[in-house]
Design a protein around this motif. Structure first.
Motif, short mmCIF file in Angstrom:
data_model
loop_
_atom_site.label_atom_id
_atom_site.label_comp_id
_atom_site.label_asym_id
_atom_site.label_seq_id
_atom_site.Cartn_x
_atom_site.Cartn_y
_atom_site.Cartn_z
N ARG A 93 0.71 -1.17 0.10
CA ARG A 93 0.14 0.02 0.08
C ARG A 93 0.95 1.16 -0.16
O ARG A 93 1.87 1.23 0.72
CB ARG A 93 -0.99 0.00 1.24
CG ARG A 93 -1.85 -1.11 1.40
CD ARG A 93 -2.93 -1.21 0.12
NE ARG A 93 -3.71 -2.30 0.32
CZ ARG A 93 -3.54 -3.42 -0.40
NH1 ARG A 93 -2.46 -3.80 -1.12
NH2 ARG A 93 -4.66 -4.32 -0.19
N PHE A 94 0.53 2.13 -0.69
CA PHE A 94 1.13 3.46 -0.70
C PHE A 94 0.31 4.51 0.08
O PHE A 94 -0.97 4.62 -0.12
CB PHE A 94 1.15 4.09 -2.21
CG PHE A 94 2.27 3.49 -2.78
CD1 PHE A 94 2.53 2.21 -2.97
CD2 PHE A 94 2.88 4.58 -4.07
CE1 PHE A 94 3.75 1.81 -3.86
CE2 PHE A 94 3.88 3.86 -4.83
CZ PHE A 94 4.36 2.54 -4.98
N ILE A 95 0.89 5.14 0.93
CA ILE A 95 0.10 6.04 1.90
C ILE A 95 0.62 7.22 1.57
O ILE A 95 1.70 7.80 1.72
CB ILE A 95 0.27 5.63 3.25
CG1 ILE A 95 0.00 4.04 3.64
CG2 ILE A 95 -0.55 6.55 4.19
CD1 ILE A 95 -1.51 3.87 3.48
N HIS A 96 -0.41 8.14 1.09
CA HIS A 96 -0.19 9.72 0.80
C HIS A 96 -0.88 10.56 1.57
O HIS A 96 -2.00 10.40 2.44
CB HIS A 96 -1.00 9.76 -0.53
CG HIS A 96 -0.26 9.06 -1.76
ND1 HIS A 96 -0.94 7.82 -2.16
CD2 HIS A 96 1.08 9.47 -2.53
CE1 HIS A 96 -0.07 7.55 -3.18
NE2 HIS A 96 1.06 8.37 -3.25
N ALA A 97 -0.12 11.53 1.98
CA ALA A 97 -0.77 12.78 2.58
C ALA A 97 -1.34 13.78 1.55
O ALA A 97 -0.77 13.83 0.60
CB ALA A 97 0.04 13.53 3.59
N PHE A 98 -2.37 14.66 1.72
CA PHE A 98 -2.94 15.47 0.56
C PHE A 98 -3.03 16.90 1.48
O PHE A 98 -3.61 16.93 2.48
CB PHE A 98 -3.85 15.02 -0.17
CG PHE A 98 -4.60 16.15 -0.97
CD1 PHE A 98 -3.54 16.45 -1.92
CD2 PHE A 98 -5.78 16.61 -1.00
CE1 PHE A 98 -3.94 17.33 -3.18
CE2 PHE A 98 -6.09 17.54 -2.17
CZ PHE A 98 -5.10 17.85 -3.20
N PHE A 99 -2.16 17.95 0.92
CA PHE A 99 -2.55 19.20 1.30
C PHE A 99 -3.23 19.81 0.30
O PHE A 99 -2.29 20.65 -0.85
CB PHE A 99 -0.77 19.73 1.67
CG PHE A 99 -0.23 18.83 2.84
CD1 PHE A 99 -0.61 19.01 3.93
CD2 PHE A 99 0.44 17.92 2.60
CE1 PHE A 99 -0.02 18.48 5.15
CE2 PHE A 99 0.96 17.20 3.71
CZ PHE A 99 0.73 17.50 4.84
N PRO A 100 -4.42 20.08 0.18
CA PRO A 100 -4.97 20.65 -0.92
C PRO A 100 -4.68 22.21 -0.96
O PRO A 100 -4.87 22.64 -2.13
CB PRO A 100 -6.67 20.84 -0.46
CG PRO A 100 -6.63 20.29 0.97
CD PRO A 100 -5.34 19.45 1.25
N ALA A 101 -4.35 22.89 -0.03
CA ALA A 101 -3.92 24.23 -0.15
C ALA A 101 -2.74 24.55 -0.95
O ALA A 101 -2.52 25.47 -1.85
CB ALA A 101 -3.63 24.99 1.21
#
Length: 148
Positions: A93-101
């Motif tokens: 599994r690839f675990i990503h954080a997302f920072f929409p700003a």
């Protein structure tokens, strides 16, 4: 445009995979590189249940599926998981954080997933108390602090 960053922890995960099994490690490395170079794929990383399943991909060209890491999301962390349909990568599994700003994805971990229902399986199981989950949460919190 999206930005895709491979965190030092994920780099270490990829290097460890290369040491365990060079062929699989290279596939993981190439998969991360392809994600980094594909704006359309990045756009899918935070779409709930995009991609369907290996036996029934949606759309038919899908090579992975995505979804929120529910327990982490419930703990106010914008973390998402990606599962590839490639048989050699299916257990990872690839675990990503997302920072929409910032339109920024950060690959925080590439982990082997524990078998469902296996009590003594040390691999990643999505529980927030798991050592890998704690590592991911700590890295995520540092990134959040740095972005303030």
């Amino acid at each position: 445009m999206y930005e895709y960053i491979i965190h030092n922890d994920a780099t270490a995960d990829i290097k460890a995979a290369l040491q365990r099994d060079r062929k699989t490690g290279l596939r993981i490395f190439k998969a991360a590189q392809q994600l980094r170079d594909d704006q359309d794929a990045m756009d899918r990383l935070t779409q709930r249940d995009w991609g369907g399943s290996p036996n029934r991909p949606r759309p038919k060209t899908a090579t992975f599926n995505t979804g929120p890491w529910v327990e982490a999301q419930d703990a106010q962390m914008n973390l998402w998981r990606l599962r590839f349909f490639d048989e050699e990568l299916a257990g990872y599994r690839f675990i990503h954080a997302f920072f929409p700003a910032y339109n920024r994805y950060v690959l925080l971990a590439v982990v082997e997933k524990a078998e469902f229902g296996m009590i003594h399986d040390e691999r990643f199981n999505y529980e927030l108390k798991h050592p890998i989950s704690k590592r991911i949460a700590n890295s995520y919190e540092r990134l959040v602090e740095e972005s303030r």
